[in-house]
Design an enzyme around this catalytic site. Structure first.
Site, PDB file in Angstrom:
ATOM      1  N   ASP A 105       0.911  -1.224   0.079  1.00 53.23           N
ATOM      2  CA  ASP A 105       0.096  -0.084   0.116  1.00 53.23           C
ATOM      3  C   ASP A 105       0.852   1.128   0.078  1.00 53.23           C
ATOM      4  OD1 ASP A 105      -2.075  -1.641   0.321  1.00 53.23           O
ATOM      5  OD2 ASP A 105      -2.760  -0.937   2.366  1.00 53.23           O
ATOM      6  N   ARG A 147      -0.613  -0.759  -8.658  1.00 54.61           N
ATOM      7  CA  ARG A 147      -1.995  -0.250  -8.469  1.00 54.61           C
ATOM      8  C   ARG A 147      -2.208   1.234  -8.311  1.00 54.61           C
ATOM      9  NH1 ARG A 147      -3.258  -1.030  -2.511  1.00 54.61           N
ATOM     10  NH2 ARG A 147      -3.482  -3.147  -2.570  1.00 54.61           N
TER      11      ARG A 147
END
Ligand code: FDA
Length: 304
Positions: free
Chosen positions: A127, A177
């Site tokens: 992340d 991502r």
């Protein structure tokens, strides 16, 4: 103003300590997280899998106070990976750098991330947290990527630096991502206007999909609930002649679930991020800040 208040609440330790003790507060989270335990997340992953929707699970919790805590987090992810493999679920994991010890040094976090990558053949996602962590997170990603092909990184379109970061990463064929970004950032580092964040998102999407079209091996993941951004991604892919199987669309658990299923049913690769764990308060406040309309949903839980 409401967004700023919710983002402020997301960083307040007293609220994080007190509010989750109340049952009604816990109940209000259920729309966005299936439960606090791994078993809850995997049951949701299983159900999504039956509708053709893949998943990524992430254990909530950030900013640890010791490396022993980071080791416990890694042990929990290892358990998750074992169960995912045993049950043959279409599920990957995503970790926050601060969960695996980046506050104690990039090398400490890299050691733990590399251990997770070697425990699975699936991708392990990293992340992206607040802007103060971006340099260290890029370093973490690059160090681990040298020894492990199965690591992916999240990049945020609201940061002014991200286009240059992506340009530097693309020659390495990374799995990326792309998200808009969920933290409270100053205008010195982040675009203040939604139109600018969206423009950045479209530019980065174009770069990612073009790299894939040109033979890139890294998987591009377009992570948004925004119909305009999704439409843009699909338009770019169509114009490039990039088949739907070669890029992925990702959303969060509980957000636009019928659209998730519809996209999967029409041949798109769809992946849903499922969060679980006890430390959900800051994450939940960030979700509310994204769409204060969700406060109505919380209010209904309070009276219902
Ligand atoms: P945005 O919030 O601008 O909303 C645009 C439009 O999308 C809305 O107008 C509406 O049409 C639709 N929409 C959005 N939310 C909706 C809702 N709740 N219900 C119905 N419609 C809705 N962030 C980060 O900083 N680091 C990270 O590592 C990650 N990781 C991550 C993984 C995945 C898989 C996702 C989907 C998201 C993240 N994020 C993240 C969060 C991300 O940065 C961002 O905050 C949210 O995705 C919300 O932004 P949107 O792109 O959806 O658009």
């Amino acid at each position: 103003m409401l967004r700023n208040a919710l983002l402020w609440a997301s960083t307040n330790p007293t609220l994080a300590e007190r509010l989750p003790r109340y049952g009604f507060v816990k109940r209000a989270t259920r729309r966005f997280m299936p439960g606090e335990e791994l078993i809850d997340a995997l049951a949701a992953a299983d159900r999504l899998g039956t509708t053709g929707v893949n998943s990524t699970i992430t254990l909530l919790g950030e900013h640890l106070t010791s490396l022993e805590e980071a080791d416990r987090v890694v042990a929990q992810y290892r358990d998750a990976l074992r169960t995912i493999e045993e049950r043959d679920l279409p599920t990957e994991i995503s970790v926050k750098p601060t969960q695996i010890g980046i506050d104690f040094g990039v090398a400490e976090a890299a050691e733990r991330l590399a251990a997770l990558c070697s425990a699975t053949e699936s991708l392990v996602w990293v992340d992206m947290e607040g802007s103060a962590y971006v340099d260290r997170t890029l370093e973490l990603f690059l160090v681990v990527k040298e020894g492990a092909a199965n690591v992916g990184l999240c990049l945020q379109s609201y940061l002014k630096r991200t286009e240059a970061d992506l340009d530097a990463l693309l020659p390495l064929d990374p799995a990326i991502r792309l998200v808009k970004g969920a933290y409270n950032e100053p205008p010195s580092v982040a675009f203040a206007k939604k139109a600018e964040v969206d423009r950045g998102f479209a530019v980065l999407t174009q770069k990612l999909l073009r790299a894939r079209h040109n033979g890139g091996l890294g998987r591009p993941v377009i992570a948004t609930h925004d119909p305009r951004m999704l439409g843009e991604a699909n338009r770019i892919a169509y114009e490039l002649g990039l088949p739907k199987e070669r890029y992925e669309i990702a959303m969060l658990f509980g957000i636009r679930p019928s659209e998730q299923k519809r996209l999967a049913a029409t041949g798109h690769q769809v992946r849903v991020l499922i969060s679980y764990g006890e430390s959900w308060f800051p994450w939940y406040m960030r979700r509310l800040a994204e769409r204060p309309a969700n406060l109505w949903f919380v209010a209904k839980q309070l009276v219902g």
